[in-house]
Design an enzyme around this catalytic site. Structure first.
Site, PDB file in Angstrom:
ATOM      1  N   LYS A  80       0.845  -1.192   0.000  1.00 56.94           N
ATOM      2  CA  LYS A  80       0.000   0.000   0.000  1.00 56.94           C
ATOM      3  C   LYS A  80       0.887   1.251   0.000  1.00 56.94           C
ATOM      4  CE  LYS A  80      -3.956   1.734   2.755  1.00 56.94           C
ATOM      5  NZ  LYS A  80      -4.783   1.409   3.947  1.00 56.94           N
ATOM      6  N   SER A 154      -9.686   1.796   3.207  1.00 58.87           N
ATOM      7  CA  SER A 154      -8.755   2.536   2.385  1.00 58.87           C
ATOM      8  C   SER A 154      -7.792   1.645   1.597  1.00 58.87           C
ATOM      9  CB  SER A 154      -7.930   3.496   3.257  1.00 58.87           C
ATOM     10  OG  SER A 154      -7.105   2.798   4.172  1.00 58.87           O
ATOM     11  N   SER A 178     -10.134  -0.646   7.319  1.00 65.08           N
ATOM     12  CA  SER A 178      -9.527  -0.516   5.999  1.00 65.08           C
ATOM     13  C   SER A 178      -8.847  -1.766   5.464  1.00 65.08           C
ATOM     14  CB  SER A 178      -8.511   0.632   6.003  1.00 65.08           C
ATOM     15  OG  SER A 178      -9.170   1.867   6.116  1.00 65.08           O
TER      16      SER A 178
END
Length: 465
Positions: A80, A154, A178
């Site tokens: 990420k 997210s 997330s």
């Protein structure tokens, strides 16, 4: 190579590499080819690190030739874009970033030590705030099961990359759901581990302790392998949980035994619950009972978690925004969240911290009577891309709370929670439920998750891209 390999999952691919059934370089080229083909539709990656991945693969092959049996040797992963990779900017989903990182962050270092090859950095919304992965800087990441729908957030880019066979496993983080929501919307397993299970170094804590580091994966065993590799403290951490009593990969192969499972659809405030979400929940209750578990309707006390979660969340967003090199470049939507964070002074935050032990003790008391809590994963199925982007902060927050009412409180208490696939809707979108365990008992979620996976397999079903 058959695309079947791309969907084999991290644990199986690691076995194939060790058995020399496939080489790390072949794997990298397979995944880079899939990324090139699918990225225009899905926008999962902020940047593809093709040459770095090829170099990682060569190093993995050299290690393999020397007899190295590192647990992720040659396994292609994605990270990420909120962790540092030397030579690349860390955007955190924004245009507010600064200079490229001068060294690898902890996630990259531990993955490389374990032999992984890093394919690229995945998209996230600005500052990892939102339950949808869209931003003015990097565009919308789309759900591979229906590209008109959100991938959640997210860690939406990570979820899409795994679900679409663009990597074997992906790093993800979770400050309010997330890891779990992208797993739920993309048909994956997503376990939020115990607070500080994986060090967040060099950050001592993120969002006042709400955030954790983990992954999204195709199978339960994949996540277990990842957590075995990545867990552990670093010097300077605020605190750390006790180590696992044994490898989680072993827990994934063991029966959980007969568990006392509470179940509830109760939320802190009333929300509409979609029939698809309720069907997944009710079918899972029946499956658990058929497996011999004792399932009882019961709900823990939620009020304290709700009242003090939001100061941590909004003030954490404000603090992070002000730490960015160019906060003026954040979107107006995010600046609205930053303004809400200004409502919570240092004095207020000290009081919030002071209340945390007593509030978490009330919820932990509930778990003295139950091993696991079952809830729906979300109240609604994936919604349309663009539905919430650019809305006012308060309206956005209320809309997200109506879709995602079940996950945030476990960031407040810090205990492990996981979303696990539970079939598909009539239109072919993934359904999911959430399992929550006592503090430090990731092993229970892994064992129970693996039992449900064996009874109701999901990993062989793929998006029709």
């Amino acid at each position: 190579m058959s695309d079947d390999v791309a969907f084999a999952g991290a644990a199986r691919i690691a076995e194939m590499v060790r058995a020399k059934e496939i080489s790390p370089s072949e794997l990298v080229e397979l995944y880079l080819g899939r990324i090139a083909a699918l990225e225009p539709q899905l926008n999962a990656f902020r940047v593809v690190l093709a040459e770095g991945a090829r170099a990682d693969a060569k190093r993995a092959e050299e290690r393999l030739a020397k007899g190295d049996d590192a647990p992720l040797l040659g396994v292609p992963v994605a990270i990420k874009d909120n962790v540092d990779y030397a030579g690349e900017v860390t955007t955190n989903g924004t245009a507010a970033y600064g200079e490229p990182a001068t060294e690898d962050g902890l996630v990259v270092r531990r993955l490389r030590d374990a032999g992984a090859t890093i394919l690229g950095k995945t998209n996230l919304p600005e500052l990892a705030i939102y339950g949808f992965t869209e931003s003015p800087a990097w565009g919308a990441t789309r759900n591979p099961w229906d590209t008109s729908k959100t991938s959640a957030g997210s860690s939406g880019g990570s979820g899409v990359a795994v679900a679409a066979g663009m990597c074997a496993i992906a790093h993800a983080t979770d400050g309010a759901g997330s890891i779990r929501y992208p797993a739920a919307f993309n048909g994956l397993f997503g376990l939020k581990p115990q607070r500080n299970r994986i060090s967040l170094s060099p950050v001592r804590e993120h969002w006042y302790g709400l955030s954790v580091s983990g992954c999204v994966s195709r199978t339960v065993e994949d996540t277990a392998l990842y957590l075995d590799v990545m867990s552990g403290p670093e010097k300077g951490d605020l605190d750390s949980p006790p180590p696992f009593e044994g490898p989680l990969v072993e827990a994934a192969r063991m029966s959980p035994g007969k568990l006392r499972i509470a179940c509830t659809t109760k939320t802190a405030t009333p929300v509409k619950k979609a029939p698809e979400a309720m069907a997944a929940y009710n079918e899972t209750i029946e499956l658990l009972r058929s497996l011999g578990h004792e399932v009882t309707e019961a709900a823990p006390p939620y009020s304290s978690a709700r009242n003090d979660f939001f100061p941590m969340y909004f003030r954490g967003i404000r603090d992070e925004a002000l730490s960015m090199p160019h906060p003026e470049r954040l979107s107006d939507q995010t600046k609205g969240f930053v303004r809400m964070g200004r409502l919570f002074s240092d004095r207020k935050m000290r009081k919030v911290r002071d209340r945390l032990p007593a509030a978490t003790a009330k919820i932990e008391a509930f778990f003295r009577d139950y091993d696991v809590l079952l809830t729906p994963a979300t109240a609604q199925p994936p919604f349309e891309v663009g539905k919430l982007l650019g809305k006012g902060a308060l309206n956005t927050m209320n809309a997200m709370a109506n879709v995602y009412p079940y996950g945030f409180r476990w960031n407040y208490t810090g205990q492990p929670a996981a979303t696990i696939p539970a079939g598909f809707t009539d239109s072919g979108l993934p359904r999911s439920v959430m399992l929550i365990a006592r503090p430090n008992r990731e092993d229970v979620l892994v064992s129970l998750g693996a039992q449900l996976e064996a009874e109701r397999p999901w990993a062989d079903r793929r998006p029709a891209l």
